[in-house]
Design an enzyme around this catalytic site. Structure first.
Site, PDB file in Angstrom:
ATOM      1  N   HIS A 104     -11.133 -20.389 118.299  1.00  0.00           N
ATOM      2  CA  HIS A 104     -10.075 -19.810 117.465  1.00  0.00           C
ATOM      3  C   HIS A 104      -8.927 -20.761 117.197  1.00  0.00           C
ATOM      4  O   HIS A 104      -7.865 -20.318 116.749  1.00  0.00           O
ATOM      5  CB  HIS A 104      -9.488 -18.559 118.120  1.00  0.00           C
ATOM      6  CG  HIS A 104     -10.421 -17.401 118.190  1.00  0.00           C
ATOM      7  ND1 HIS A 104     -10.506 -16.441 117.206  1.00  0.00           N
ATOM      8  CD2 HIS A 104     -11.321 -17.046 119.126  1.00  0.00           C
ATOM      9  CE1 HIS A 104     -11.402 -15.532 117.541  1.00  0.00           C
ATOM     10  NE2 HIS A 104     -11.926 -15.882 118.714  1.00  0.00           N
TER      11      HIS A 104
ATOM     12  N   ARG B 245       3.273 -14.251 114.809  1.00  0.00           N
ATOM     13  CA  ARG B 245       3.948 -14.901 115.924  1.00  0.00           C
ATOM     14  C   ARG B 245       4.769 -16.080 115.415  1.00  0.00           C
ATOM     15  O   ARG B 245       4.408 -16.731 114.437  1.00  0.00           O
ATOM     16  CB  ARG B 245       2.909 -15.390 116.954  1.00  0.00           C
ATOM     17  CG  ARG B 245       2.298 -14.265 117.774  1.00  0.00           C
ATOM     18  CD  ARG B 245       3.334 -13.534 118.597  1.00  0.00           C
ATOM     19  NE  ARG B 245       3.835 -14.359 119.679  1.00  0.00           N
ATOM     20  CZ  ARG B 245       3.477 -14.237 120.949  1.00  0.00           C
ATOM     21  NH1 ARG B 245       2.619 -13.314 121.328  1.00  0.00           N
ATOM     22  NH2 ARG B 245       3.986 -15.028 121.871  1.00  0.00           N
TER      23      ARG B 245
ATOM     24  N   THR C 206      -5.248 -13.504 109.939  1.00  0.00           N
ATOM     25  CA  THR C 206      -5.821 -12.204 109.617  1.00  0.00           C
ATOM     26  C   THR C 206      -4.746 -11.335 108.965  1.00  0.00           C
ATOM     27  O   THR C 206      -5.061 -10.425 108.193  1.00  0.00           O
ATOM     28  CB  THR C 206      -6.369 -11.500 110.875  1.00  0.00           C
ATOM     29  OG1 THR C 206      -5.433 -11.684 111.934  1.00  0.00           O
ATOM     30  CG2 THR C 206      -7.698 -12.079 111.289  1.00  0.00           C
TER      31      THR C 206
HETATM   32  C1  NBG Z   1      -5.872 -17.378 116.518  1.00  0.00           C
HETATM   33  C2  NBG Z   1      -5.634 -18.244 115.288  1.00  0.00           C
HETATM   34  C3  NBG Z   1      -5.611 -17.419 114.016  1.00  0.00           C
HETATM   35  C4  NBG Z   1      -6.849 -16.559 113.939  1.00  0.00           C
HETATM   36  C5  NBG Z   1      -6.993 -15.739 115.211  1.00  0.00           C
HETATM   37  C6  NBG Z   1      -8.253 -14.919 115.214  1.00  0.00           C
HETATM   38  C7  NBG Z   1      -5.649 -18.042 118.877  1.00  0.00           C
HETATM   39  C8  NBG Z   1      -6.057 -19.002 119.919  1.00  0.00           C
HETATM   40  N1  NBG Z   1      -6.102 -18.252 117.648  1.00  0.00           N
HETATM   41  O1  NBG Z   1      -5.541 -18.255 112.905  1.00  0.00           O
HETATM   42  O2  NBG Z   1      -4.428 -18.929 115.419  1.00  0.00           O
HETATM   43  O3  NBG Z   1      -6.788 -15.709 112.831  1.00  0.00           O
HETATM   44  O4  NBG Z   1      -7.035 -16.590 116.344  1.00  0.00           O
HETATM   45  O5  NBG Z   1      -9.359 -15.700 114.995  1.00  0.00           O
HETATM   46  O6  NBG Z   1      -4.938 -17.116 119.157  1.00  0.00           O
END
Ligand code: NBG
Length: 832
Positions: free
Chosen positions: A374, A566, A673
């Site tokens: 992720h 965030r 998302t």
């Molecule tokens: C986050 C990313 C996002 C992504 C989400 C879900 C973590 C490690 N990653 O861009 O920063 O949409 O994961 O995949 O929290």
């Protein structure tokens, strides 16, 4: 439609009568029963919480039949079960969601009204389980919703944090954190399962021995043991009978252990032990991306992974299969590397506790796991000091060394003489200190590796995991994220959902590709007017909430420009602020400056220890203070920092946006998302070519998206060729004026120190290249301003955004996981 059971016949043939009765009379009766028998109240003396609890139990009763049958079926028939391992599940409130999925939302609202109950106040009473930080945890929750909706047998495994993500308050413009006491008034959605409990060991040492058959074995003699107890929450799909299981583990002391054997007479030490054990699931680490190398965090990870694997093995044993066929019954997905230690733990359980030989165990393991990455941020890739790791998990360390030895042998034979490659790919980073690289462990021990958007997957293959892609390209695939249209449209935006269903029927809710049909209505003036009216109503509602939470009055007919996520430097909330100050400067220079009135809304939490992110919050609030009360601005610009952004108030935010800010530095945001949630609700996006923005733009059409900024490649080459932010400052007058305005203390009562760290970091480092993108961003914002003046055109674009967002349903994403990685099929649940 939900199939009604015949008056709640259970599988044991017991008639439970009214409690599973979906008729209004049945619901009314069950509600009164719960108010009296569960909450111990007459209607007259009931508090709002009593009413909420009674309603929640009433709804939970409706789930039970489905839940028990779904779980029974997992153990009975030859279905493969998806096991989603995630350190975070950011669920949001359950009540409304369950009412929608059951198909009784309207009915319950009407009945409550008849009873004189303020149903919104009851919904509002629910404390959300904030068991996650942001996108990653919320994605896990969306996937649970889709798994159930698609009738896939699945279990979500995670941690029952006693304190979830902190509540954010704003004092004097600064973020202050308050503990989240979500369990304070009770949690009607969970069921404690004290008889489903496992022991989890920590520390100590290992010892080789010979078993009865003379085979070499290793035993782990731990220093400490903690008990994990299951807490189960039902996850119902939309208008189906499948009701899956979310099983969260709570840490408890193993009483007999310290009280009797070790601490005879030492009562206080015994109690200490108890507190120590319970600490493991006390609190969620509030860091979004960068990892905090804390021992307790590693303990949390192992704790929930071990409980979950022991649980799967128990279930598997009930089924009575050969252990070597474990992978044919369970597909385990690792949600990032947080649960990656599962690979070593499954090996340990199979070898040490089930007498399996190494190569069979390794085959089982590699066929069981899938790994989702992720992040591309180097600081977010987990690595643990070998000493810390070996101290806590001596046996796992040995197993990882052995996995590594065998793996590196393979690397050497595939790439003879390439010692650098061997060092790069090793599970142990020895480039300075020794660390266990969790992503490498996950890659080696999984049969599938995926990124979460096309661009992200490509960058994984070309950069972050390049060596692994070279060696095993067949393991890699893309699975672009998605979000659930149930929570983020039906529940959050009832007005728009009703309007849509009125036109195209309501099957888009389980099949959002059908939203495409809305394209037929963009030329229908009456429809556009309705669309606009719904959006306006949503903006009015958010305005009320903003006023209640911040005291700021905003004008719902102004352009709502929203950035909620965030706080992180790579997400560049401060780039948004620089644009606001640029507009402010223009007005100050020319009070008649022609601009479309805008309300800038920010929301999001900063990690408590993230200095810069907290200062960005302070900057937003300081600029808001000055701009909001400047008579020259006269309401043309308004700035709001909406405190405590979470799933619960997200439902008021996404539907009220005209413009969605998705402005991360290209190549940094894996997917995003929130970008999807906005666009589905008819907001237009201003964004960079980053994460899923790329695909959203492709889907909605380039003419319905405000693009700006460097591409990931350009970011990379600029960085390589020596990026000099100061030169941008010198050559762009508008940028210079903006920065000087901050430095002068204009937004900080003359204090020139307050924002100096932020300004200096931009002038001399600007790691996330705000200055390089500033000009293009301001320009794109100009286009936004122009476009918004033509409301007909804007509404048309808004409709097209919603119409073309079907791809980003989590149902589509989960179907792809099922087809390509998990190899599971729907298993509809029959109620009778
Ligand atoms: C986050 C990313 C996002 C992504 C989400 C879900 C973590 C490690 N990653 O861009 O920063 O949409 O994961 O995949 O929290």
């Amino acid at each position: 439609m939900v199939k009604k059971s015949k008056s709640g016949q259970s599988s044991a043939g017991v008639n439970f009568g009214s409690r599973a009765d979906l008729s209004i009379e049945g619901l009314r009766r069950t509600f009164r029963e719960h108010l009296y028998y569960t909450q111990g109240r007459f209607p007259d003396g009931a508090t709002r919480n009593d009413l909420y609890m009674a309603l929640a139990y009433t709804v939970r009763d409706q789930l039970l039949d489905r839940w028990i049958k779904t779980v029974e079926q997992m153990g009975r028939e030859d279905h493969k079960v998806v096991s989603y391992l995630s350190a975070e599940f950011l669920l949001g409130p359950h009540l409304e969601n369950n009412l929608i999925n059951l198909g009784i939302y309207q009915k319950v609202c009407r009945t409550a009204e008849e009873e004189g109950i303020d149903i919104q106040a009851i919904f509002d009473q629910e404390e959300e389980p904030g068991l996650g930080n942001g996108g990653l945890g919320r994605l896990a929750a969306c996937y649970l919703d889709s798994l159930a909706t698609l009738e896939i047998p699945a279990i979500g495994y995670g941690i029952r944090y006693e304190f979830g993500i902190f509540d954010q308050a704003i004092r004097d413009g600064w973020q202050v954190e308050r503990t989240d006491e979500w369990l304070r008034l009770g949690n009607p959605w969970e069921m404690a399962r004290p008889e489903i409990a496992y022991q989890v060991n920590f520390g100590g040492r290992t010892e080789p021995y010979e078993d009865d058959q003379g085979r070499y074995q290793v035993r782990w003699i731990p220093h400490r043991t903690v008990k994990g107890v299951a807490y189960d929450t039902p996850i119902l799909g939309y208008r189906v009978n499948t009701c899956n299981l979310l099983r969260l583990w709570k840490a408890e002391a193993v009483e007999s252990f310290e009280l009797e054997a070790f601490n005879v007479g030492d009562y206080y030490r015994a109690v200490d032990e108890k507190i120590y054990s319970e600490n493991i699931t006390k609190v969620l680490y509030p860091n979004d991306e960068p990892v905090q190398g804390k021992q307790l965090r590693l303990e949390q990870q192992y704790f929930f992974v071990s409980c979950s694997l022991q649980d799967m093995l128990r279930i598997y044993r009930l089924l009575g299969g050969e252990l070597s066929r474990f992978a044919s019954r369970f597909a385990i997905q690792l949600n990032d590397t947080h649960p990656a230690i599962a690979i070593a733990e499954l090996m340990r359980l199979l070898i040490d506790e089930n007498d399996m030989d190494w190569s069979t165990a390794w085959e089982v393991t590699c066929n069981t796991f899938g790994y989702t990455n992720h992040t591309l941020l180097p600081e977010a890739l987990e690595k643990w000091p070998v000493d810390l790791f070996a101290g806590l998990f001596p046996r796992h360390m040995e197993i990882i060394f052995e996995i590594n030895r065998r793996f590196l042998e393979e690397v050497s034979s595939r790439f003879p003489g390439d010692e650098e490659r061997v060092a790069r790919m090793s599970l142990i980073d020895e480039s300075g200190g020794r660390y266990v690289r969790m992503a490498h462990l996950a890659c080696v021990g999984s049969k599938a590796i995926n990124g979460v958007a096309e661009l992200h997957t490509r960058l994984l293959e070309e950069d972050v995991l390049r060596d692994f892609y070279d060696m095993m390209p067949e393991k890699f695939s893309n699975k672009t994220n998605g979000v659930t249209p149930r929570r983020f449209m039906v529940l959050s935006n009832p007005g728009l959902s009703r309007l849509i269903s009125g036109k195209i029927g309501d099957s888009w809710v389980s099949n959002p590709e059908e939203l495409k049909q809305l394209e037929n209505f963009v030329d229908d003036g009456a429809f556009r007017e309705e669309w606009h009216r719904v959006k306006f109503e949503n903006k009015r509602k958010l305005s009320g909430l903003i006023h209640a939470r911040t005291g700021i009055e905003v004008d719902p007919s102004s352009l709502f420009d929203i950035q909620v996520k965030r706080l992180h430097e790579y997400k560049r909330q401060h780039l948004n602020v620089l644009h606001i100050i640029a507009l402010y400067n223009r007005i100050k220079q020319d009070p008649a400056y022609d601009l479309c009135p805008r309300t800038f809304i920010f929301g999001g939490k900063a990690a408590p220890g993230y200095f810069m992110a907290k200062r960005i919050i302070k900057l937003i609030n300081s600029v808001a203070e000055v701009v909001n009360r400047d008579p020259d601005v006269a309401g043309r610009l308004k700035i709001v920092f909406f405190p405590d952004f979470n799933v619960k108030n997200a439902k008021f935010v996404y539907p009220a946006a005209d413009l969605s800010e998705q402005i991360s530095t290209a190549g940094k945001e894996a997917s995003g998302t929130g970008n999807m949630k906005f666009s589905m609700n008819g907001a237009l996006t201003i964004g960079t070519l980053d994460g899923a923005n790329v695909e959203i733009r492709e889907e909605v059409g380039v003419e319905n998206f405000f693009l700006f900024g460097l591409t990931a490649e350009e970011v990379c080459s600029l960085q390589k060729n020596g990026y000099q932010p100061f030169e941008y400052y010198q050559s762009n007058q508008e940028l210079q004026a903006v920065i000087d305005r901050i430095s002068s203390g204009h937004f900080s009562n003359g204090d020139q120190e307050l924002f100096k760290p932020l300004v200096d970091s931009l002038l001399f480092h600007d790691t996330f290249m705000l200055f390089a993108d500033f000009g293009a961003y301001v320009n794109a914002q100009k286009h936004v301003d122009q476009a918004y003046r033509d409301q007909e055109r804007w509404t048309r674009m808004s409709i097209l955004n919603t119409a073309r967002m079907g791809k980003f349903s989590s149902d589509r994403a989960v179907r792809e996981y099922c087809r390509d990685i998990w190899h599971v099929k729907p298993a509809p649940v029959a109620l009778e």
